[in-house]
Design an enzyme around this catalytic site. Sequence first.
Site, PDB file in Angstrom:
ATOM      1  CB  ILE A   1      -0.957  -0.013   1.220  1.00 16.38           C
ATOM      2  CG1 ILE A   1      -2.138   0.917   0.986  1.00 16.38           C
ATOM      3  CG2 ILE A   1      -0.223   0.332   2.509  1.00 16.38           C
ATOM      4  CD1 ILE A   1      -3.252   0.721   2.005  1.00 16.38           C
TER       5      ILE A   1
ATOM      6  CD  GLN B   1       7.656  -8.984  11.747  1.00 17.96           C
ATOM      7  OE1 GLN B   1       8.623  -9.441  12.360  1.00 17.96           O
ATOM      8  NE2 GLN B   1       6.610  -9.710  11.416  1.00 17.96           N
TER       9      GLN B   1
ATOM     10  CG  HIS C   1       5.413  -8.998   5.557  1.00 18.75           C
ATOM     11  ND1 HIS C   1       5.066  -8.960   6.903  1.00 18.75           N
ATOM     12  CD2 HIS C   1       6.170  -7.905   5.334  1.00 18.75           C
ATOM     13  CE1 HIS C   1       5.582  -7.881   7.458  1.00 18.75           C
ATOM     14  NE2 HIS C   1       6.271  -7.232   6.532  1.00 18.75           N
ATOM     15  CG  LEU C   2      10.193 -12.562   0.593  1.00 18.69           C
ATOM     16  CD1 LEU C   2      11.401 -12.443   1.527  1.00 18.69           C
ATOM     17  CD2 LEU C   2      10.257 -13.914  -0.140  1.00 18.69           C
TER      18      LEU C   2
HETATM   19  P1  AMP Z   1       7.261  -4.457   7.536  1.00 20.53           P
HETATM   20  O1  AMP Z   1       7.643  -3.074   7.941  1.00 20.53           O
HETATM   21  O2  AMP Z   1       8.419  -5.292   7.014  1.00 20.53           O
HETATM   22  O3  AMP Z   1       6.464  -5.173   8.604  1.00 20.53           O
HETATM   23  O4  AMP Z   1       6.325  -4.289   6.266  1.00 20.53           O
HETATM   24  C1  AMP Z   1       4.960  -4.104   6.380  1.00 20.53           C
HETATM   25  C2  AMP Z   1       4.503  -3.588   5.043  1.00 20.53           C
HETATM   26  O5  AMP Z   1       3.095  -3.769   4.968  1.00 20.53           O
HETATM   27  C3  AMP Z   1       4.793  -2.111   4.800  1.00 20.53           C
HETATM   28  O6  AMP Z   1       5.600  -1.970   3.630  1.00 20.53           O
HETATM   29  C4  AMP Z   1       3.406  -1.513   4.613  1.00 20.53           C
HETATM   30  O7  AMP Z   1       3.369  -0.480   3.662  1.00 20.53           O
HETATM   31  C5  AMP Z   1       2.594  -2.713   4.194  1.00 20.53           C
HETATM   32  N1  AMP Z   1       1.172  -2.644   4.478  1.00 20.53           N
HETATM   33  C6  AMP Z   1       0.571  -2.325   5.653  1.00 20.53           C
HETATM   34  N2  AMP Z   1      -0.763  -2.362   5.535  1.00 20.53           N
HETATM   35  C7  AMP Z   1      -1.028  -2.729   4.259  1.00 20.53           C
HETATM   36  C8  AMP Z   1      -2.210  -2.931   3.504  1.00 20.53           C
HETATM   37  N3  AMP Z   1      -3.421  -2.769   4.045  1.00 20.53           N
HETATM   38  N4  AMP Z   1      -2.100  -3.300   2.202  1.00 20.53           N
HETATM   39  C9  AMP Z   1      -0.892  -3.459   1.635  1.00 20.53           C
HETATM   40  N5  AMP Z   1       0.291  -3.286   2.298  1.00 20.53           N
HETATM   41  C10 AMP Z   1       0.214  -2.905   3.577  1.00 20.53           C
END
Ligand code: AMP
Length: 111
Positions: A29, A91, A97-98
């Site tokens: 997003i 995180q 997630h990757l």
């Molecule tokens: P991390 O910081 O490695 O935990 O990455 C989490 C990722 O999830 C970030 O890049 C966010 O932009 C993404 N994210 C959070 N909420 C959403 C959502 N609703 N749809 C798509 N990506 C998201």
Amino acid sequence: MCIFCKMAKGEITPKTVLEDDEVLAFHDISPQAPVHVLVIPKRHVESLAAAEPADQALLGKLLWTAREVAQKLGLDAGYRTVLNSGAEAGQSVFHLHLHVLGGRAMAWPPG
Ligand code: AMP
Ligand code: ZN
């Protein structure tokens, strides 16, 4: 239920790139590159650190799916995969997630 579990169950609809019974890949997003896709297991696993020996095949599947995403989206010039495990690593969503990042040159080391 966590936000990525809601996506896995279809309660929230992401911009899906590909999906099967075990994994889901969708556009981030808040993209940090022209292509920024997240690959998640549909089953809730909190982090890489929280994964168990029985999750080894699933972990391999995530990496293979990242490869499929890169092929599907034409990242022929290269791409980066990132997996943040734990708060200090950045995180922010505690469902494994990757990240798959591509479409521009990326510095190494990332800083
Ligand atoms: P991390 O910081 O490695 O935990 O990455 C989490 C990722 O999830 C970030 O890049 C966010 O932009 C993404 N994210 C959070 N909420 C959403 C959502 N609703 N749809 C798509 N990506 C998201
Ligand atoms: Zn979850």
